[in-house]
Design a protein around this motif. Structure first.
Motif, mmCIF file in Angstrom:
data_model
loop_
_atom_site.group_PDB
_atom_site.id
_atom_site.type_symbol
_atom_site.label_atom_id
_atom_site.label_comp_id
_atom_site.label_asym_id
_atom_site.label_seq_id
_atom_site.Cartn_x
_atom_site.Cartn_y
_atom_site.Cartn_z
ATOM 1 N N LEU A 44 10.349 51.414 103.541
ATOM 2 C CA LEU A 44 11.251 52.312 102.837
ATOM 3 C C LEU A 44 11.232 51.942 101.356
ATOM 4 C CD1 LEU A 44 14.469 52.458 105.091
ATOM 5 C CD2 LEU A 44 12.895 54.346 104.633
ATOM 6 N N ARG A 45 11.539 52.924 100.527
ATOM 7 C CA ARG A 45 11.639 52.669 99.086
ATOM 8 C C ARG A 45 13.010 53.133 98.619
ATOM 9 N NH1 ARG A 45 8.553 52.028 94.349
ATOM 10 N NH2 ARG A 45 9.150 53.353 92.579
ATOM 11 N N LEU A 46 13.785 52.209 98.114
ATOM 12 C CA LEU A 46 15.105 52.525 97.587
ATOM 13 C C LEU A 46 15.007 52.783 96.091
ATOM 14 C CD1 LEU A 46 17.314 49.846 99.388
ATOM 15 C CD2 LEU A 46 16.594 52.092 100.210
ATOM 16 N N SER A 47 15.805 53.720 95.629
ATOM 17 C CA SER A 47 15.852 54.047 94.213
ATOM 18 C C SER A 47 17.287 54.026 93.729
ATOM 19 C CB SER A 47 15.253 55.445 93.961
ATOM 20 O OG SER A 47 13.923 55.516 94.383
ATOM 21 N N PHE A 71 9.327 42.494 100.224
ATOM 22 C CA PHE A 71 10.025 43.407 99.326
ATOM 23 C C PHE A 71 9.533 43.215 97.896
ATOM 24 C CE2 PHE A 71 14.301 43.817 101.847
ATOM 25 C CZ PHE A 71 13.583 44.141 102.983
ATOM 26 N N THR A 72 9.537 44.299 97.136
ATOM 27 C CA THR A 72 9.152 44.239 95.729
ATOM 28 C C THR A 72 10.155 45.029 94.896
ATOM 29 O OG1 THR A 72 6.802 44.084 96.298
ATOM 30 C CG2 THR A 72 7.359 44.676 94.036
ATOM 31 N N ILE A 73 10.723 44.385 93.902
ATOM 32 C CA ILE A 73 11.657 45.050 93.007
ATOM 33 C C ILE A 73 10.931 45.423 91.721
ATOM 34 C CG2 ILE A 73 12.479 42.886 91.973
ATOM 35 C CD1 ILE A 73 15.279 44.212 91.776
ATOM 36 N N SER A 74 11.266 46.596 91.205
ATOM 37 C CA SER A 74 10.700 47.051 89.940
ATOM 38 C C SER A 74 11.736 47.929 89.260
ATOM 39 C CB SER A 74 9.402 47.815 90.159
ATOM 40 O OG SER A 74 9.624 48.965 90.962
ATOM 41 N N GLY A 75 11.497 48.228 88.005
ATOM 42 C CA GLY A 75 12.456 49.074 87.323
ATOM 43 C C GLY A 75 12.159 49.243 85.852
ATOM 44 N N ASP A 76 12.975 50.052 85.240
ATOM 45 C CA ASP A 76 12.867 50.345 83.816
ATOM 46 C C ASP A 76 14.232 50.041 83.201
ATOM 47 O OD1 ASP A 76 12.888 51.550 81.274
ATOM 48 O OD2 ASP A 76 11.415 53.041 81.906
ATOM 49 N N TYR A 130 14.104 50.036 91.530
ATOM 50 C CA TYR A 130 13.548 50.396 92.823
ATOM 51 C C TYR A 130 13.389 49.138 93.683
ATOM 52 C CZ TYR A 130 12.225 54.295 89.843
ATOM 53 O OH TYR A 130 12.248 55.328 88.945
ATOM 54 N N LEU A 131 13.366 49.379 94.969
ATOM 55 C CA LEU A 131 13.098 48.292 95.909
ATOM 56 C C LEU A 131 12.149 48.827 96.971
ATOM 57 C CD1 LEU A 131 13.808 45.322 96.586
ATOM 58 C CD2 LEU A 131 15.474 46.231 98.225
ATOM 59 N N GLN A 132 10.922 48.363 96.928
ATOM 60 C CA GLN A 132 9.944 48.717 97.949
ATOM 61 C C GLN A 132 10.072 47.701 99.076
ATOM 62 O OE1 GLN A 132 7.716 51.351 98.141
ATOM 63 N NE2 GLN A 132 7.344 50.579 100.206
ATOM 64 N N MET A 133 10.348 48.199 100.270
ATOM 65 C CA MET A 133 10.565 47.322 101.414
ATOM 66 C C MET A 133 9.494 47.595 102.461
ATOM 67 S SD MET A 133 14.730 47.534 101.714
ATOM 68 C CE MET A 133 14.714 49.247 102.243
ATOM 69 N N ASN A 134 8.678 46.606 102.715
ATOM 70 C CA ASN A 134 7.614 46.708 103.711
ATOM 71 C C ASN A 134 7.878 45.744 104.859
ATOM 72 O OD1 ASN A 134 6.261 48.546 101.998
ATOM 73 N ND2 ASN A 134 5.185 46.878 100.967
ATOM 74 N N SER A 135 7.202 45.973 105.941
ATOM 75 C CA SER A 135 7.315 45.101 107.121
ATOM 76 C C SER A 135 8.776 44.851 107.483
ATOM 77 C CB SER A 135 6.596 43.771 106.863
ATOM 78 O OG SER A 135 5.232 43.975 106.548
ATOM 79 N N LEU A 136 9.520 45.912 107.539
ATOM 80 C CA LEU A 136 10.946 45.791 107.788
ATOM 81 C C LEU A 136 11.229 45.214 109.169
ATOM 82 C CD1 LEU A 136 12.053 49.062 106.056
ATOM 83 C CD2 LEU A 136 13.013 46.801 105.584
ATOM 84 N N LYS A 137 12.310 44.455 109.232
ATOM 85 C CA LYS A 137 12.736 43.809 110.465
ATOM 86 C C LYS A 137 14.151 44.267 110.823
ATOM 87 C CE LYS A 137 10.184 39.624 109.167
ATOM 88 N NZ LYS A 137 10.281 38.162 108.921
ATOM 89 N N PRO A 138 14.520 44.190 112.084
ATOM 90 C CA PRO A 138 15.883 44.592 112.457
ATOM 91 C C PRO A 138 16.953 43.837 111.659
ATOM 92 C CG PRO A 138 14.534 44.414 114.402
ATOM 93 C CD PRO A 138 13.693 43.910 113.264
ATOM 94 N N GLU A 139 16.677 42.609 111.301
ATOM 95 C CA GLU A 139 17.659 41.827 110.539
ATOM 96 C C GLU A 139 17.806 42.287 109.089
ATOM 97 O OE1 GLU A 139 15.115 40.664 112.372
ATOM 98 O OE2 GLU A 139 14.209 38.867 111.443
#
Length: 115
Positions: free
Chosen positions: A17-20, A66-71, A78-87
């Motif tokens: 998921l990618r959060l903005s 997870f990777t955070i980026s922004g301006d 933004y927060l790019q979230m990969n390999s998400l886990k139930p926790e």
């Protein structure tokens, strides 16, 4: 200043998921931007932050996933979230701190990871 977070949802374990988060009404450049989360029955914890100099800090459990980026000039993060886990299931909040140490918070976006 209002922060609007989006991008949460329901995803299966292993998904992404990618959060903005975007600020409106701001006239400043941020010092630090970040993401926090709060799971049911738990305290809010810091997930990731990025400084105006580009330095990042991650929660140990999300490091490498997870990777955070922004301006900072536009106060978007933004927060790019990969390999998400139930926790990782929690309400995620964006945060912006200005150069006067004032904090601004988004309304939260729910991330649910199913096993």
């Amino acid at each position: 200043v209002q922060l609007q977070a989006s991008g949460g949802g329901l995803v299966q374990a292993g998904g992404s998921l990618r959060l903005s988060c975007a600020a409106s009404g701001s006239t400043f450049s941020s010092l630090i931007m970040g993401w926090y989360r709060q799971a049911p029955g738990k305290q809010r914890e810091r997930v990731a932050v990025i400084s105006s100099g580009g330095n990042t800090i991650y929660l140990d459990s999300v490091q490498g996933r997870f990777t955070i980026s922004g301006d900072h000039a536009k106060n978007t993060v933004y927060l790019q979230m990969n390999s998400l886990k139930p926790e990782d299931t929690a309400v995620y909040y964006c945060n912006i701190r200005d150069w006067y140490a004032s904090d601004y918070w988004g309304q939260g976006t729910l991330v649910t990871v199913s096993s």
